[in-house]
Design an enzyme around this catalytic site. Structure first.
Site, PDB file in Angstrom:
ATOM      1  N   THR A 113       0.754  -0.999  -0.038  1.00  0.00           N
ATOM      2  CA  THR A 113       0.139  -0.011   0.052  1.00  0.00           C
ATOM      3  C   THR A 113       0.847   1.369   0.047  1.00  0.00           C
ATOM      4  O   THR A 113       1.812   1.292   0.767  1.00  0.00           O
ATOM      5  CB  THR A 113      -0.762   0.053   1.385  1.00  0.00           C
ATOM      6  OG1 THR A 113      -1.453  -1.253   1.336  1.00  0.00           O
ATOM      7  CG2 THR A 113      -2.113   0.928   1.264  1.00  0.00           C
ATOM      8  N   GLU A 146       9.569  -7.763  -2.808  1.00  0.00           N
ATOM      9  CA  GLU A 146      10.232  -6.682  -3.638  1.00  0.00           C
ATOM     10  C   GLU A 146      11.681  -7.042  -4.025  1.00  0.00           C
ATOM     11  O   GLU A 146      12.125  -6.621  -5.097  1.00  0.00           O
ATOM     12  CB  GLU A 146       9.943  -5.162  -2.934  1.00  0.00           C
ATOM     13  CG  GLU A 146       8.625  -4.753  -2.885  1.00  0.00           C
ATOM     14  CD  GLU A 146       7.863  -5.133  -1.626  1.00  0.00           C
ATOM     15  OE1 GLU A 146       8.512  -6.242  -1.013  1.00  0.00           O
ATOM     16  OE2 GLU A 146       6.795  -4.884  -1.168  1.00  0.00           O
ATOM     17  N   ARG A 196       5.705   6.765   0.069  1.00  0.00           N
ATOM     18  CA  ARG A 196       5.126   6.233   1.270  1.00  0.00           C
ATOM     19  C   ARG A 196       6.030   6.655   2.348  1.00  0.00           C
ATOM     20  O   ARG A 196       7.264   6.385   2.169  1.00  0.00           O
ATOM     21  CB  ARG A 196       4.481   5.269   1.265  1.00  0.00           C
ATOM     22  CG  ARG A 196       4.186   4.456   2.481  1.00  0.00           C
ATOM     23  CD  ARG A 196       3.587   3.019   2.420  1.00  0.00           C
ATOM     24  NE  ARG A 196       4.105   2.137   3.388  1.00  0.00           N
ATOM     25  CZ  ARG A 196       3.771   1.026   3.892  1.00  0.00           C
ATOM     26  NH1 ARG A 196       3.051   0.319   2.898  1.00  0.00           N
ATOM     27  NH2 ARG A 196       3.988   0.204   4.917  1.00  0.00           N
ATOM     28  N   ASN A1107      -4.155  -8.279   4.249  1.00  0.00           N
ATOM     29  CA  ASN A1107      -4.284  -6.830   4.768  1.00  0.00           C
ATOM     30  C   ASN A1107      -3.989  -5.976   3.680  1.00  0.00           C
ATOM     31  O   ASN A1107      -4.646  -4.827   3.685  1.00  0.00           O
ATOM     32  CB  ASN A1107      -2.809  -6.706   5.406  1.00  0.00           C
ATOM     33  CG  ASN A1107      -2.814  -5.369   6.192  1.00  0.00           C
ATOM     34  OD1 ASN A1107      -3.650  -4.969   6.649  1.00  0.00           O
ATOM     35  ND2 ASN A1107      -1.515  -4.776   6.011  1.00  0.00           N
TER      36      ASN A1107
HETATM   37  C1  LIG Z   1       8.598  -5.159   2.250  1.00  0.00           C
HETATM   38  C2  LIG Z   1       7.015  -5.036   2.426  1.00  0.00           C
HETATM   39  N1  LIG Z   1       6.249  -5.393   1.366  1.00  0.00           N
HETATM   40  C3  LIG Z   1       5.059  -5.066   1.340  1.00  0.00           C
HETATM   41  C4  LIG Z   1       4.541  -4.915   2.526  1.00  0.00           C
HETATM   42  C5  LIG Z   1       2.959  -4.506   2.360  1.00  0.00           C
HETATM   43  N2  LIG Z   1       2.154  -5.673   3.177  1.00  0.00           N
HETATM   44  C6  LIG Z   1       2.010  -5.416   4.295  1.00  0.00           C
HETATM   45  S1  LIG Z   1       1.103  -6.389   5.020  1.00  0.00           S
HETATM   46  C7  LIG Z   1       0.848  -7.274   3.510  1.00  0.00           C
HETATM   47  C8  LIG Z   1       0.343  -8.649   3.450  1.00  0.00           C
HETATM   48  C9  LIG Z   1       0.171  -9.392   4.629  1.00  0.00           C
HETATM   49  O1  LIG Z   1      -0.217 -10.595   4.260  1.00  0.00           O
HETATM   50  P1  LIG Z   1      -0.143 -12.086   5.060  1.00  0.00           P
HETATM   51  O2  LIG Z   1       1.048 -12.042   5.601  1.00  0.00           O
HETATM   52  O3  LIG Z   1      -0.755 -12.966   4.284  1.00  0.00           O
HETATM   53  O4  LIG Z   1      -1.012 -11.345   6.445  1.00  0.00           O
HETATM   54  P2  LIG Z   1      -2.508 -11.085   6.391  1.00  0.00           P
HETATM   55  O5  LIG Z   1      -2.623  -9.820   6.152  1.00  0.00           O
HETATM   56  O6  LIG Z   1      -3.371 -12.035   5.572  1.00  0.00           O
HETATM   57  O7  LIG Z   1      -2.963 -11.372   7.727  1.00  0.00           O
HETATM   58  C10 LIG Z   1       1.825  -6.696   2.656  1.00  0.00           C
HETATM   59  C11 LIG Z   1       1.910  -7.289   1.339  1.00  0.00           C
HETATM   60  C12 LIG Z   1       5.174  -4.300   3.530  1.00  0.00           C
HETATM   61  N3  LIG Z   1       4.663  -3.880   4.498  1.00  0.00           N
HETATM   62  N4  LIG Z   1       6.464  -4.450   3.259  1.00  0.00           N
END
Ligand SMILES: Cc1ncc(C[n+]2csc(CCOP(=O)(O)OP(=O)(O)O)c2C)c(N)n1
Ligand code: SF4
Ligand code: SF4
Length: 1601
Positions: A113, A146, A196, A1107
């Site tokens: 995000t 990433e 961000r 999320n």
């Molecule tokens: C390096 C990085 N890349 C992407 C994100 C964005 N991000 C935050 S939470 C998330 C997904 C989390 O998914 P999951 O681990 O399955 O947990 P859930 O939300 O399903 O509980 C992402 C992609 C981040 N915070 N840091």
């Protein structure tokens, strides 16, 4: 008004800004816009020489570099550009993604995000097979992180592809290593960043420039867009320029403010871009020619030495130096296409400005607005907008800056602690200095961090500061937008000036997350913006909750283009879509005088409205005199069949009231949009929505404000509602000063001084939120309730709990606090009354508990009545003491009597993640440390100020932290390592204290007990408490900083005193979602599991990235339609559990599903925690993103079917000492039904069935096969575990019992070194006990025989799953057995005690003989207070013969029952308990005709030894079996029982002779025989030769009475 200057002549007039027109073939470029100005050749920019930036010598180098170029290989494939101009409302992400898709072939993506939608768009278009400009469908691949994206991007570029990607924040940081590589290798590439904030003291998903500033050194060109329109236009500029210049470009715009703002912009049709790209064919060809290719190979990425490395870097200079020129050329090219002209630095303002502010990003628009206002006032001000940030071009900057400038202020949207100034300031300062441009002052300021609003009023303040009459008083290093009362750096600012174009209407909407308000507003924007001569802008702000949170929509509409990237604060219209918000928040704060307010409420009169107005609102109504309207949208929605969905009703009313559009025109358009949106769902749904629109207008009620009302209204502080909400608990100062204002949406007003530096927040703040979002709340029916506590178990929000009260506590209970006698639990509980209590203001109305209740004891009841009835009950319930310690918490029912230390989180209604974590806190919460990966769990668990992690009455509770998404396993590992290291030092200090005899005897005794068990989570708590108390009694001993290893006893004592918070064993839990565990964090997870360290990992598996909106993870199942797999996932789910079992046999692994099997979850979590090594529990977590057809309230049903059909297997893997010894228990043994039964229950699968039934069927088939195979594999593993020899052959022949024991025994023993000191021996003893049962069970046929294995142990499920589990079972079984046989035993014992065999039955005689032959043996280990108590009782029953297990056991071991609860009882109780208990044992010994009773005393301490001595025991020796220190044997002679008619074995007579058939040696005695006498050991191996029984004394660890 003074005319503003834009891009003053000096910019266009210099050679820098006038690209050379060389490409005559480009003149054919089709004009796109009416406003098109002179077309400029991009080809000119292809050659860095053309821009004039390079010096002659550099041109030579460039020539050499370009020798790599080759002829074009790609022929144009698209038709000529369309000339259509299209305006549409899009957001910055979509605007950017459209361009990126058109001009790129390959993209690697990862969600973050607010950049995620760009990835989602290109994935979607790719799934739809949309063609790009080259006639290709873009290849889109989601990577694991990433870092992976950057690696893949680098690879694709190296292969000559036109590749792009999208990211921001931590994602961008993960790309840095490869960004250097890509820039170093001069690859053409664009990375689009919705800029961000970075996670430092806290995570922020909102916009600022911290992330892009962190890559400014990587060698990428950096281009900044300031609006949605610019995001599109400059995205194109970036793609053209990177191809032309062969330098990669970061194109960035402000996260959320631009990325998520919907604005009506002029779209560039992809086909219009085509000619521009075609012109770059040579550049593309050059890129291809430089690619890695075996037909013309070269090598890259070499290792270089000091001789050439530096020169190689400098060789790239011409490329970078050429970029400003190339960029401007590309800008001009795009201007030719669109008519929108951009410069590297755009100046707007007075042509002779003396005061200029320089900035970058969307904030420049507020500055521009302020400039317009101030120039109109005759002020000589201006703003210089930076587009090209890297390479920094001082020449262009100086050229753009009016010569008249005397004072400069540089505004940075970032913060660099400790720097001499923020980056833009430094660049500008050095440019002015080096360009010898004199100004009187240059100052820097910061604004807008983490999307802090930056408005024209703030911009005016910036100018006012700069124009301060006294130069010395111009504030430098200032901040604006906050109140900084710590560093006093903030600028004050005044009221907002009117800056919007005339005719613009501003609207605000207060909605609840997921109530449809945001969606409806987006639709309204589309409808209005699609009208000719209408512009629109929309921005949405959200609070921290996953759903049920507050959303505020900021919408603007008007006849002119709206560039106003700040929040609405002078609204013409405010819609309050949730009635409660009217009373809770200051909803009219942003209203302009006379504006209209529509409240979704059934009120019909002003009195009714007034009754619900908080004081602040009253004041505003009085001052602003709005036009008030009410509409009972809920009733209308209900009436037309839309249930709770009120959005359409409210939207229709908005059109009627706001005056944005003529209502007669709006309604048909609204209905058209309804048809489009719901057409697929059928006429019924469409008609319901039509009816909602029509009825809305009928039900609209105007509420006139009485004349003269409100004259005496004044502003007041906090709302009454919030104040009342905290009434039930004392609010700490922080709650009052920080949390409450934040919850009231007034956080922006908080000054710096109220915040703790470091970003720390106190626990348990959600308790004051009282969101009251449930429409229905469960009502409890005591008559139906069986007190299973399942409702509390499944509740995601800890909003329903079992209450226990003693009758005398109920005296003051509210009338509605109805209770019933508790069921079960025996004498200890019989006085208690039971009740199920709901917290009505915290319940979300998800109905999970209602559906989970097996007894139909909960009914969903309208919230209004429940709020009135249950609020006092809940408050009363909170005052009752917690009674968790009366129950075994490792059971489903018992766990729910423990206080949940996670409550009222902001998770979605019915979230499947929270119940697991809540349960964890009930099992281990007071000693938990949680490392939480970023994801839903870190958002519902840690979004300030809502902290659901709370504390118990002693102030103990989980300590929680979130590091990052990608490093959580390592972070948790670090926590464990750090704690272990510190606790080891504590252990060393304890040893020094003991060696040196420091402190008091009580302390030393306590340390003696604590030391060997300090790493045992179950045992250490009580021992730690005793040490802690003893330390206090020792008084102060310095500061405790001395290193304990070298310290004196006193120093070590002081060290202990300073670290008492480490005495208890922490339970480290690493928690995160599947995105973390399967993808981005997998490398870390894998590594941590490989270390053998004692950490517990809980994966909350929602099978997608919940999320960030539900993107694909490697856990996503085959055939599911998730984002980034828009066409359905075509690869099966990664089998994480199986992989880990395969790789690391010493890791405890479990796959659980709480809703499908409550017991199994409790068991798995307990086992995982008890496992002294790494453990991994993967938990199926139903999620709102799954689209459960019957709603989240029925998610348990889905979870059950998931398990039944084999979709989600339940199993537990207990590691063995070796790979082959691990034991897998398959808890979901049979597959019932077909996978299809499950798939049809969830939208994520159904979507594909609808969209592409063939693909859906194929993928479902594959998935079914996969599941069947997996189940078979698990079954085989489980069967193999069963077949594994449970134990080697019993050592009956004097062989050392040290041999492969059952895996469980070995592992358990191995992991107990601290508990027992001699783990190998403990293992042997367990082994002996177990084999004894086995052999005895096969030999015994006597139906009257004492209950022996296997019958006895069958009930115990031996070997145990976990020690504590087993203990409790042993104890319970013993008790049950004892109770059941009490009567007959009493009679038989009577007869036995009488000493006469006359009263015995023949079988009793036999039995007694058998006992005589047997060496009875039971091991009971007390690990916690509760089981100690149970075992204390059980130990007494152990003295009863039939509770004893049969022999043999080590031959030199005296017969012993292990008992507890003696040694460290409170002084006044010790004597009594010991006398009673040992008295029993002595009687037993006499009965067995022993001449002495041996006491094996573990963890000896002086008072206990003294006590035993007083009871007649003499210390004899070190224990022959257990030889470690502090264990001894004591002996007391007892009088063997004399039986009538026999001579009896008296003291000294040794073993009895056998009067029966069981002859044998009699040990050390020769005489003594009786009718009931018998040999002491059929194996004739009395060993030590004493006729003795033994008692093992295990000290109770809790000194409480
Ligand atoms: C390096 C990085 N890349 C992407 C994100 C964005 N991000 C935050 S939470 C998330 C997904 C989390 O998914 P999951 O681990 O399955 O947990 P859930 O939300 O399903 O509980 C992402 C992609 C981040 N915070 N840091
Ligand atoms: S309805 Fe949902 S939130 Fe409310 S008590 Fe039941 S499970 Fe908890
Ligand atoms: S896991 Fe799913 S249900 Fe739970 S908070 Fe996240 S999105 Fe909502």
């Amino acid at each position: 008004m003074q005319a503003l200057t834009q891009n003053q002549g000096r910019i266009g007039g210099g050679s820098l800004s006038r690209p050379v027109n060389r490409g005559s073939h480009l003149a054919a470029l089709a004009p796109l816009s009416r406003r098109r100005r002179g077309a400029l050749p991009v080809s000119a920019a292809l050659d860095p020489r053309a821009c004039g930036a390079g010096k002659p010598s550099e041109r030579g180098e460039l020539q050499a570099t370009h020798a790599l170029a080759a002829p074009p290989s790609r022929a144009p494939t698209q038709p000529a550009a369309s000339k259509d101009v299209k305006f549409a409302p899009v957001d910055g992400n979509e605007a950017t993604a459209r361009v990126a898709y058109a001009v790129s072939d390959v993209s690697f993506i990862y969600p973050i995000t607010p950049a995620t939608p760009m990835g989602e768009f290109v994935d979607q278009w790719s799934a739809e097979k949309r063609k790009n400009l080259y006639g290709n469908v873009m290849s889109v691949t989601e990577m694991e992180s990433e870092a992976g994206v950057a690696g893949a991007l680098h690879g694709a570029l190296a292969a000559g592809a036109l590749a792009t990607t999208f990211t921001c924040s931590q994602g961008l940081l993960l790309m840095i290593p490869n960004m250097y590589k890509i820039a170093g290798e001069l690859m053409p590439c664009v990375l689009h960043v919705s800029a961000r904030a970075l996670a430092g003291h806290a995570l922020s998903i909102f916009g600022d420039h911290q992330d892009v500033m962190a890559v400014r050194q990587t060698g990428w060109t950096m281009l900044s867009s300031h609006s949605v329109q610019e995001a599109q236009d400059l995205a194109l500029v970036a793609h053209l320029a990177t191809l032309a210049g062969s330098v990669p470009i970061v194109h960035f715009f402000d996260g959320f403010r631009t990325s998520h703002e919907i604005n009506k912009i002029e779209l560039i049709p992809p086909e219009a871009i085509k000619p521009l790209v075609d012109e770059l064919a040579p550049a593309i060809a050059a890129h291809h020619a430089r690619a890695l290719n075996p037909s013309h190979p070269h090598q890259r990425g070499t290792a270089q030495g000091p001789d050439v490395y530096m020169q190689s870097i400098e060789a790239a200079n011409p490329f970078h130096k050429a970029m400003p020129g190339i960029m401007q050329a590309a800008m001009d090219k795009v201007a030719g296409l669109t008519g929108r002209r951009y410069r590297l630095f755009d100046y707007v303002g007075h042509p002779e400005a003396e005061h200029v502010v320089i900035a970058m990003g969307s904030g420049v628009q507020a500055l521009e607005a302020a400039v317009r206002v101030q120039v109109a006032q005759g002020k000589k001000v201006g703003v210089l907008k930076v587009h090209l940030f890297r390479p920094w071009s001082a020449e262009h900057l100086l050229a753009a800056l009016p010569q008249s400038v005397r004072r400069v202020c540089v505004m940075d949207r970032t913060k660099e602690h400790g720097s001499g100034g923020e980056p833009l300031l430094i660049d500008v300062s050095s440019s002015l200095q080096r360009g010898r441009r004199h100004v009187d002052v240059i100052v820097g300021g910061r604004y807008g961090l983490g999307s802090k609003d930056f408005t024209p009023a703030m911009a005016v303040a910036v100018f006012d500061n700069l124009m301060h009459p006294d130069l010395d008083d111009v504030k430098d290093n200032f901040v604006v937008g906050i109140v900084d009362d710590v560093s006093f750096a903030s600028l004050p600012y005044g009221a907002e000036p009117e800056t919007l174009p005339p005719g613009t209407k501003e609207c605000l909407f207060w909605g609840m997350g997921s109530d449809g308000t945001v969606g409806a507003n987006k639709e309204a924007v589309k409808i209005i913006a699609n009208q000719e001569h209408m512009s629109a802008q929309a921005y949405f702000s959200y609070d921290a909750h996953k759903s049920g949170g507050v959303t505020v929509s900021h919408l603007r509409f008007g006849p002119e283009k709206i560039d106003a990237p700040w929040l609405v604060d002078m609204a013409h219209y405010i819609g309050v879509h949730q009635q409660t918000y009217f009373s809770k928040f200051d909803v009219l704060a942003g209203l302009r005088p006379g504006g209209k307010v529509l409240i979704n409420a059934p009120w019909k009169t002003f009195e009714e409205v007034e009754a619900m107005m908080p004081p602040k609102t009253k004041t505003r109504v009085a001052q602003l005199r709005p036009k008030l309207y009410c509409l009972d949208a809920g009733a209308v929605a209900n009436e037309v069949g839309l249930g709770r969905r009120v959005n359409m009703v409210m939207q229709a009313a908005f059109f009627a009231l706001s005056g944005v559009m003529d209502i007669d025109k709006a309604i048909p358009l609204l209905k058209d949009s309804i048809k489009k949106a719901y057409g697929k769902k059928g006429d019924k749904v469409v008609n319901m929505n039509f009816a909602a629109v029509d009825k809305a207008l009928e039900h609209l009620v105007e509420i006139p404000i009485p004349e003269g009302w409100g004259k005496d209204q004044d502003r007041v502080g906090l709302s009454e509602q919030a104040a009342a909400a905290t009434g039930s608990r004392t609010a700490a100062e922080f709650l009052e000063n920080v949390v409450k204002p934040m919850l009231n949406m007034e956080g922006d007003k908080l000054p710096v001084s109220v915040f703790a530096p470091g970003g720390f927040f106190p626990p348990g703040t959600t308790v004051i939120e009282k969101r009251s979002i449930a429409a229905k709340i469960p009502a409890w029916n005591s008559a139906n309730c069986t007190q299973c506590n399942i409702c509390a178990f499944v509740c995601p929000h800890a909003a329903i709990r079992p209450a226990l009260a003693k009758p005398d506590e109920l005296g003051n209970a509210p009338a509605g606090f109805q209770t019933v006698p508790i069921r079960g639990g025996g004498a200890a509980l019989k006085e208690f009354q039971y009740r199920v209590q709901v917290s009505p203001m915290d319940c979300t109305g998800c109905e999970l508990c209602v559906h989970a209740c097996p007894d139909n004891a909960l009914t969903s009841t309208p919230a209004a009545s429940m709020l009135a009835q249950e609020t006092p009950n809940w408050d009363y319930f909170l005052q009752l003491p917690s009674r968790g310690d009366l129950f075994d918490k490792a059971t489903v029912r018992g766990s729910q009597f423990q206080q949940p230390l996670l409550e009222f989180s902001g998770a979605c209604e019915g979230c499947g993640e929270t119940p697991y974590v809540k349960l964890l806190t009930q099992l281990f919460g007071t000693r938990m440390v949680v490392a939480n990966a970023t994801g839903c769990s870190s958002i519902w668990g840690g979004s300030a100020p809502s902290n659901p992690w709370t504390i118990n009455a002693e102030g103990k509770g989980p300590a929680w932290a979130n590091s990052l998404f990608e490093d959580n396993a390592q972070f948790g590992f670090g926590i464990q390592t750090g704690l272990k290291q510190r606790r080891d030092a504590l252990g060393a200090a304890a040893k020094v204290v003991l060696q040196e005899g420091a402190g008091t005897p009580t302390l030393r005794a306590a340390l003696e007990e604590w030391l060997p068990i300090k790493d045992n989570g179950m045992l250490a708590t009580t021992a730690a408490k005793a040490v802690s108390e003893a330390l206090v009694e020792c008084g102060g001993h310095g500061n405790g900083l001395t290193a304990p290893s070298t310290a004196s006893g006193e120093g070590a004592l002081a060290f202990l005193q300073s670290n008492t918070d480490l005495l208890d064993k922490p339970s480290v839990w690493i928690v995160g979602g599947d995105g973390w565990a399967y993808d981005i964090g997998f490398a870390g997870l894998d590594h941590v599991l490989s270390t053998g360290e004692d950490v517990n990992i809980l994966v909350l598996d929602t099978e997608e990235y919940s999320n960030t909106g539900g993107q694909k993870s490697k856990s996503s199942p085959l055939g599911s339609v998730v984002k980034f797999a828009a066409g359905g996932k075509t690869r099966p789910k990664k089998e994480l559990a199986l992989a880990i079992m395969q790789c690391y046999p010493d890791v405890y692994v479990a796959s659980v599903s709480l809703d499908a099997n409550y017991n199994q979850v409790v068991k798995a979590l307990s086992e995982a925690e008890a496992h002294k090594g790494p453990s991994l529990v993967i938990a199926y977590s139903p999620c709102a993103m799954h689209g459960i057809a019957e709603g989240m309230g029925e998610s348990a049903k889905d979870a059950k079917v998931a398990v039944e059909t084999g979709y989600w297997p339940l199993f537990r893997f207990q590691p063995g000492a070796t790979e082959s010894e691990g034991k897998l228990t398959l808890d979901s043994k049979r597959i019932k039904g077909e996978l299809a039964d499950f798939l049809k229950m969830e939208n994520r699968f159904v979507v594909l069935q609808r969209k592409d039934p063939e693909a859906a069927a194929r993928l479902a088939d594959e998935a079914q096969q996969h599941i069947t195979l997996r189940h078979e594999r698990l079954q085989r593993m489980a069967d193999a575990s069963k077949k594994k020899p449970q134990e080697p052959q019993h050592a009956a022949h004097g062989r050392s019992p040290v041999r492969p024991a059952s895996s469980w025994l070995r592992v358990r023993a191995a992991r107990w070194p601290d508990l027992h000191g001699d783990s190998a021996r403990v293992g042997e003893v367990f082994w002996q006990a177990f084999s004894a049962q086995q052999s005895a069970s096969s030999s015994s046929s006597d139906e009257d025989a004492p209950p022996q294995a296997p019958s006895f142990m069958n009930g115990l499920r031996f070997p145990p799953r976990s020690l504590s589990d087993w203990q409790v079972q042993v104890a319970a079984a013993l008790q049950a057995k004892a109770a059941a046989a009490a009567e007959s035993r009493r009679r038989r014992l009577e007869r036995l005690r009488s000493g006469s065999t006359r009263h015995m039955t023949p079988s009793e005689r036999q039995q007694v003989k058998r006992w005589r032959r047997q060496r009875s043996f039971v091991v009971l280990v007390a690990e916690e207070r509760q089981s100690c108590q149970l075992l204390g009782t059980a130990a007494i029953s152990l003295a009863q013969p039939e509770a004893l297990l049969p022999p043999p056991f080590p031959t030199n071991t005296p017969r012993r029952a292990y008992v507890s609860n003696i040694a460290v009882l409170p002084e006044h109780r010790r004597q009594g308990v010991a006398t009673a208990l040992l008295g029993q044992c002595e009687r037993q010994a006499r009965l067995w005709r022993q001449d002495s009773l041996w006491l094996h005393v573990e963890l000896t301490n002086a008072p206990a030894l003294q006590l035993y001595k007083e009871l007649g025991y003499a210390e004899v020796a070190q224990d022959p079996v257990f030889t470690p220190q502090r264990r001894c044997l004591m002996r007391k002679a007892v009088e063997p029982l004399q039986c009538s008619g026999g001579s009896g074995g008296g003291k000294g007579s040794g073993g009895a002779t056998n009067s029966g058939s069981n002859g044998g040696s009699s040990g050390n005695g020769s005489g003594g025989s009786s009718e009931i006498g018998g040999s002491r050991d059929s194996a004739g191996s009395a060993g030590a030769g004493s006729t003795s029984a033994g008692v093992y004394v295990w000290p109770e660890l809790d000194a409480e009475d």
